[in-house]
Scaffold this motif. Sequence first.
Motif, mmCIF file in Angstrom:
data_model
loop_
_atom_site.group_PDB
_atom_site.id
_atom_site.type_symbol
_atom_site.label_atom_id
_atom_site.label_comp_id
_atom_site.label_asym_id
_atom_site.label_seq_id
_atom_site.Cartn_x
_atom_site.Cartn_y
_atom_site.Cartn_z
ATOM 1 N N ALA A 75 0.819 -1.202 0.000
ATOM 2 C CA ALA A 75 0.000 0.000 0.000
ATOM 3 C C ALA A 75 0.860 1.262 0.000
ATOM 4 C CB ALA A 75 -0.939 0.015 1.197
ATOM 5 N N THR A 76 2.167 1.081 -0.257
ATOM 6 C CA THR A 76 3.069 2.205 -0.472
ATOM 7 C C THR A 76 3.632 2.104 -1.885
ATOM 8 O OG1 THR A 76 5.077 1.067 0.292
ATOM 9 C CG2 THR A 76 3.732 2.175 1.952
ATOM 10 N N THR A 77 3.988 3.248 -2.456
ATOM 11 C CA THR A 77 4.546 3.248 -3.801
ATOM 12 C C THR A 77 5.812 2.410 -3.864
ATOM 13 O OG1 THR A 77 3.613 5.395 -4.372
ATOM 14 C CG2 THR A 77 5.566 4.718 -5.593
ATOM 15 N N GLU A 78 6.696 2.574 -2.895
ATOM 16 C CA GLU A 78 7.957 1.836 -2.930
ATOM 17 C C GLU A 78 7.720 0.341 -2.736
ATOM 18 O OE1 GLU A 78 11.683 0.514 -3.322
ATOM 19 O OE2 GLU A 78 10.850 2.456 -3.929
ATOM 20 N N GLY A 79 6.823 -0.035 -1.832
ATOM 21 C CA GLY A 79 6.544 -1.448 -1.612
ATOM 22 C C GLY A 79 5.958 -2.116 -2.838
ATOM 23 N N ALA A 80 5.005 -1.451 -3.507
ATOM 24 C CA ALA A 80 4.396 -2.006 -4.714
ATOM 25 C C ALA A 80 5.394 -2.073 -5.860
ATOM 26 C CB ALA A 80 3.181 -1.174 -5.109
ATOM 27 N N ARG A 81 6.177 -0.998 -6.025
ATOM 28 C CA ARG A 81 7.196 -0.992 -7.081
ATOM 29 C C ARG A 81 8.199 -2.111 -6.862
ATOM 30 N NH1 ARG A 81 11.983 -0.612 -7.978
ATOM 31 N NH2 ARG A 81 12.380 -0.381 -5.740
ATOM 32 N N SER A 82 8.629 -2.278 -5.601
ATOM 33 C CA SER A 82 9.593 -3.322 -5.256
ATOM 34 C C SER A 82 9.038 -4.715 -5.527
ATOM 35 C CB SER A 82 9.978 -3.185 -3.785
ATOM 36 O OG SER A 82 10.710 -4.308 -3.350
ATOM 37 N N LEU A 83 7.760 -4.907 -5.247
ATOM 38 C CA LEU A 83 7.141 -6.218 -5.465
ATOM 39 C C LEU A 83 7.218 -6.627 -6.931
ATOM 40 C CD1 LEU A 83 5.409 -8.629 -4.518
ATOM 41 C CD2 LEU A 83 3.394 -7.182 -4.867
ATOM 42 N N ILE A 84 6.827 -5.724 -7.810
ATOM 43 C CA ILE A 84 6.835 -6.038 -9.242
ATOM 44 C C ILE A 84 8.270 -6.171 -9.748
ATOM 45 C CG2 ILE A 84 6.109 -5.249 -11.512
ATOM 46 C CD1 ILE A 84 3.848 -6.119 -9.449
ATOM 47 N N ALA A 85 9.143 -5.266 -9.306
ATOM 48 C CA ALA A 85 10.540 -5.328 -9.727
ATOM 49 C C ALA A 85 11.201 -6.608 -9.257
ATOM 50 C CB ALA A 85 11.301 -4.112 -9.198
ATOM 51 N N THR A 86 10.868 -7.060 -8.064
ATOM 52 C CA THR A 86 11.450 -8.294 -7.528
ATOM 53 C C THR A 86 11.101 -9.489 -8.405
ATOM 54 O OG1 THR A 86 11.462 -7.478 -5.250
ATOM 55 C CG2 THR A 86 11.431 -9.868 -5.549
ATOM 56 N N ALA A 87 9.845 -9.579 -8.814
ATOM 57 C CA ALA A 87 9.433 -10.686 -9.678
ATOM 58 C C ALA A 87 10.182 -10.664 -10.997
ATOM 59 C CB ALA A 87 7.927 -10.626 -9.927
ATOM 60 N N VAL A 88 10.267 -9.488 -11.615
ATOM 61 C CA VAL A 88 10.923 -9.372 -12.929
ATOM 62 C C VAL A 88 12.413 -9.627 -12.824
ATOM 63 C CG1 VAL A 88 11.406 -7.794 -14.831
ATOM 64 C CG2 VAL A 88 9.132 -7.803 -13.782
ATOM 65 N N GLU A 89 13.038 -9.095 -11.784
ATOM 66 C CA GLU A 89 14.488 -9.273 -11.630
ATOM 67 C C GLU A 89 14.852 -10.705 -11.273
ATOM 68 O OE1 GLU A 89 15.448 -6.333 -8.726
ATOM 69 O OE2 GLU A 89 14.982 -4.657 -10.091
ATOM 70 N N ARG A 90 14.028 -11.345 -10.458
ATOM 71 C CA ARG A 90 14.340 -12.711 -10.020
ATOM 72 C C ARG A 90 14.034 -13.734 -11.117
ATOM 73 N NH1 ARG A 90 14.811 -15.392 -5.055
ATOM 74 N NH2 ARG A 90 15.115 -17.615 -5.458
ATOM 75 N N TYR A 91 12.888 -13.580 -11.766
ATOM 76 C CA TYR A 91 12.445 -14.604 -12.706
ATOM 77 C C TYR A 91 12.430 -14.144 -14.163
ATOM 78 C CZ TYR A 91 10.958 -17.036 -8.477
ATOM 79 O OH TYR A 91 10.936 -17.666 -7.261
ATOM 80 N N GLY A 92 12.725 -12.874 -14.399
ATOM 81 C CA GLY A 92 12.842 -12.385 -15.762
ATOM 82 C C GLY A 92 11.538 -12.031 -16.441
#
Length: 302
Positions: A75-92
């Motif tokens: 529910a924070t911009t950084e938390g949501a951004r990090s969530l999506i970035a984590t998926a893309v960075e980890r699994y491509g």
Amino acid sequence: MSGICDGRVVVVTGAGRGLGRAHALAFAAAGARVVVNDLGVGLDGTPGADSPAARVVAEIRAAGGEAMAHGGDIATTEGARSLIATAVERYGRLDTLVNNAGFLRDRMLVNLDEDDWDAVLRVHLKGHFLPLKHAAAHWRSEAKAGRTPVARIINTSSGAGLLGSLGQGNYSAAKAGIVGLTLVAAAELARYGVQVNAIAPAARTRMTERTFAETMAAPTAGFDAMAPENVSPLVVWLGSAASEGVTGRVFETEGGRVTVMEGWRPGPSADKGARWDADEVGDAVRKLLACAEPPGAVYGTT
């Protein structure tokens, strides 16, 4: 369900317990790599001491699946951004987002504090919007680069958002807002290869087992209609490529039942062709109501 999500990367918010946990396990069993998000808070949203996301990841890995935990506040911009970035960075890649996180602060409206209103709207409605926004931005970039995704978003509404629920004005408003968000997102994101749907589940979770304790109690034998695992097959299918063409819909699901919900649409109508006065419009409205379908009962009323 095994194999329906082979190769897909799925993010599930609020996946440490209840429905979210059931969804994460079901997606992993169907072949997906899963990012398990959970802030690890109590039923009222206050921080907890354990890491339920890590436990779910351990369950998935023990069963031979692939998963990772994410503990950010979506529910924070950084938390949501990090969530999506984590998926893309980890699994491509990212293929499916399941917005599920939430908690309750129930009060009758005259006793509902502003802070409790804000907190529930924040985690349910803002906590849907921000991950959706960041996921959509990623998929838009993919589409513009010529890699149009087969992307899916599943939002979590509730019967409380469709009919209302006594003592849950904040929760009902948030869940109704999620339906509106779903409809707009489905229309706006279709051009980028994204389908957006919502579910209104009835299942036993930390939120429901207290509010509806008698209804949600597990049976001593036979089919457990309120088990959260009953909801997950629909979510997995909606999150897979097999659901092609299904978007902008709301599905109520309970036990073995799935219902396509039909929302607001024009009913009986009267047109004077000029401005009404108050007395005559009242008479016209009463005649229209006599021909209209009655609304569903608000949860908690008799």
